[in-house]
Design an enzyme around this catalytic site. Structure first.
Site, short mmCIF file in Angstrom:
data_model
loop_
_atom_site.label_atom_id
_atom_site.label_comp_id
_atom_site.label_asym_id
_atom_site.label_seq_id
_atom_site.Cartn_x
_atom_site.Cartn_y
_atom_site.Cartn_z
N GLU A 1 0.89 -1.16 0.00
CA GLU A 1 0.00 0.00 0.00
C GLU A 1 0.93 1.21 0.00
O GLU A 1 1.85 1.27 0.82
CB GLU A 1 -0.88 0.04 1.25
CG GLU A 1 -1.84 1.22 1.19
CD GLU A 1 -2.60 1.48 2.49
OE1 GLU A 1 -2.27 0.88 3.52
OE2 GLU A 1 -3.52 2.31 2.46
N ARG B 1 5.73 -12.87 9.41
CA ARG B 1 6.46 -11.64 9.10
C ARG B 1 7.78 -11.59 9.87
O ARG B 1 7.99 -12.32 10.83
CB ARG B 1 5.59 -10.44 9.44
CG ARG B 1 5.36 -10.26 10.92
CD ARG B 1 4.47 -9.06 11.24
NE ARG B 1 4.52 -8.04 10.24
CZ ARG B 1 3.45 -7.34 9.83
NH1 ARG B 1 2.27 -7.60 10.37
NH2 ARG B 1 3.55 -6.41 8.94
N LYS C 1 4.74 -0.10 9.97
CA LYS C 1 4.70 1.16 9.24
C LYS C 1 4.11 2.26 10.11
O LYS C 1 4.54 3.40 10.06
CB LYS C 1 3.84 1.00 7.98
CG LYS C 1 4.64 1.02 6.70
CD LYS C 1 3.70 1.22 5.53
CE LYS C 1 3.88 0.11 4.52
NZ LYS C 1 2.91 0.22 3.42
#
Length: 554
Positions: free
Chosen positions: A33, A257, A267
């Site tokens: 994104e 992850r 983020k």
RNA sequence: UGUCCGAUGGUGUAACUGGCAACACGCCUGAUUUUGAUUCAGGAAAGUCCAGGUUCGAGCCCUGGUCGGACAACCA
């Protein structure tokens, strides 16, 4: 070498899919994104997605998941593309979820016509209440039973901009009592009168992730849609949309992850560090962003190697940053040019070296690389050595300079410390030494063996430079609990700027693409802020355990 | 009280259809070295979350637990 590398679970799946003929070739995608800069966690995903396609003769698309106009910006799109290329990968196609807005809209209409979607006037609070809890079933919305015609009209009006933000949403008609919360009539579209970085003001309704991702995968014929563990509960919905839309059956697979010690990898938190000014920006060398580690001197190769070493699995993990640093050193050791640089100078006068005389000695650019050539190093009567390399009362295993002791000046002569000069406070200000003329590097006939080798610069030709030493941004190893306000965990000494550091003249050849090893201290690279008359270096990593043994034995 | 995911040295990842638990980082010892780096040689460290079961044989299969994580954004 027929030795076969063991496969990770994704490679096994793909291997099998190819063997059984399920697919002729594979297509993966990397779907960021554009709401922030890429970080090491993304590097893992990039290496995975691109690497898989590379190894199995497939291709990888870069697809921006830009379905939320309020957080996304073109600046991020550009940085993401730059970072992926820098890492060494090339995508087959550059795509955007926003390219599919019209198609997704048609998909939504189709579901309405199949009586599998409805327009809901409930507020977000009401919808949250309707959802129930993980252990209690939800309840139907009062608008769930609208007719297909009514839904069609309302949805058309939503798109036409007849309603304000939050007034209505389009929901999937799934199962409000499903054990999986994501299946309880999830929202497909919401109204946002916001400017989109690519579609501008063309739309005021935007699809949610769940209604965009799987369909985008399907449109692109993605065979293996690889994402992180937290999307596992979404998979059922992913499959539900694909099934009811009767489109290409892409499949979602999940992996754990990346988590690293002393590092935040979210983020949201990285954005907070930037916004609150704890760092200079997304590319601050202390950031785990790709732009940050790049500025710090990490090489793409070392990052790829790191991603390869950490492997891929489904269990939660916390990787020691030491492993990353190992990969960086491993690469840098082979390519870095050697330079002598003195951080805290201590003056040394070679009393038996003629005043006014000077000579040019040579040193290897890089002993690990036979083709790297040699550099010239001027030598003269007055030198500077590192204060740390002299001790008046040395402990047992101290190999460097001390009163009456000998050391070799790297690439030069062996010297002996004859006299220590101190100021009124008793601080050592100068050393008077004598050198052994026959001990010249490369043609040593002195027969003297010394254990210590230290770095030095000639006083007359030393070049002052600025050095930025970066340390860990955080004090705690595992930031899992460091929610929200993590000011308490910030390390105030994470940045140390040293000016007037003295370097040998060869430093003038400094190039922004080169990497340097400042002898016996660490690896450095030129910072982009540098100018011709002010050379600024960032420390990439320290040399490994230089003084560990000494510290232990004392 | 639910559903889903996971559990192998300090860390991470392996172990083909059950067959001596391996590799890497880190750590320790030694050698070489004009970087206490690098390089090289060797070593310690898990008996695979627990309890049963199947089997000649289980980290892999079965049953039941325990522990950890995820899931209730008009974020992705």
């Amino acid at each position: 070498m027929t030795e076969e590398k063991s496969l990770n679970f994704l490679e096994e799946i793909i291997d099998n899919d190819l063997k059984t003929g399920k697919y002729k070739s594979i297509i993966t995608r990397f779907p960021p994104e554009p709401n922030g800069y890429l970080h090491m966690g993304h590097a893992k995903s990039i290496c995975l997605n691109f690497g898989l396609a590379l190894n199995y003769g497939g291709k990888t698309n870069l697809r921006f998941d830009d379905t939320n106009p309020v957080t996304e910006e073109t600046e991020y799109v550009e940085s993401i593309k730059h970072d992926i290329k820098w890492l060494g990968f090339q995508w087959a196609e550059e795509l955007y979820a926003s390219d599919y807005f019209e198609k997704l809209y048609e998909f939504a209409v189709l579901l309405i016509k199949k009586n599998l979607a409805y327009v809901d006037d409930s507020t977000s609070e009401e919808i949250a209440k309707q959802k129930g809890t993980p252990t209690q079933p939800g309840t139907d919305s009062p608008f769930r039973s609208r007719t297909i015609e009514e839904n069609l009209t309302l949805f058309t009006d939503m798109r036409a901009g007849k309603y304000k933000d939050g007034e209505k949403v389009l929901r999937a008609k799934a199962d409000m009592s499903h054990v999986n919360m994501h299946m309880r009539d999830p929202i497909m579209y919401r109204i946002k009168h916001a400017h989109h970085h690519r579609t501008g003001d063309a739309w005021c309704i935007y699809p949610m992730y769940d209604f965009a991702h799987g369909q985008s995968d399907a449109i692109e014929n993605i065979t293996h849609s690889i994402c992180t563990l937290e999307f596992i509960p979404h998979r059922e919905l992913y499959d539900w949309f694909i099934k009811n839309l009767e489109i290409y059956p892409s499949h979602q697979y999940e992996f754990a992850r990346l988590n690293m010690t002393y590092t935040v990898m979210s983020k949201r938190k990285l954005l907070q560090l930037v916004n609150e000014g704890h760092v200079s920006g997304w590319d601050d060398p202390r950031m785990p962003t790709l732009s940050g580690v790049r500025r710090r001197g990490y090489t793409p190769k070392s990052i790829r190697e790191f991603c390869d070493k950490i492997g891929v699995a489904k269990r939660e993990n916390l990787i020691d940053v030491g492993l990353l640093e190992f990969c960086v050193r491993e690469d840098l050791n082979k390519i870095a040019l050697r330079r002598m640089v003195v951080f805290d100078p201590l003056k040394v006068v070679i009393t038996n070296y003629p005043e006014g005389k000077s000579e040019v000695l040579t040193g290897e650019e890089n002993p690990e690389d036979a083709n790297s050539g040699i550099r010239e190093i001027p030598f003269s009567r007055e030198l500077y050595i590192e204060q740390e390399d002299f001790m008046e009362n040395p402990p047992k295993k101290y190999f460097r300079l001390a009163p009456g002791q000998m050391v070799r000046l790297k690439s030069a002569y062996i010297i002996k410390c004859d006299e220590v000069i101190k100021d009124a406070n008793g601080k050592v200000t100068e050393l008077r030494c004598s050198y052994i003329p026959e001990s010249r590097s490369g043609s040593d006939t002195s027969g003297i063996n010394v254990k210590g080798v230290i770095h030095w610069v000639s006083a007359a030709t030393a070049v002052p430079i600025e050095v930025r030493l970066y340390d860990r941004l955080f004090k705690v190893e595992d930031l899992g609990e460091a929610e929200g306000d993590f000011k308490d965990y910030l390390n105030p000494e994470s940045l140390l700027v040293k000016t007037n550091v003295l370097a040998e003249p060869a430093i003038h050849k400094a190039n922004k693409d080169d990497r340097y090893q400042f002898l016996r201290t660490g690896y450095f690279c030129l910072d982009p802020d540098s100018t011709a008359d002010k050379l600024i270096f960032n420390r990439t990593v320290t040399l490994r355990d230089m003084w560990a043994k000494e510290a232990k034995k004392n």
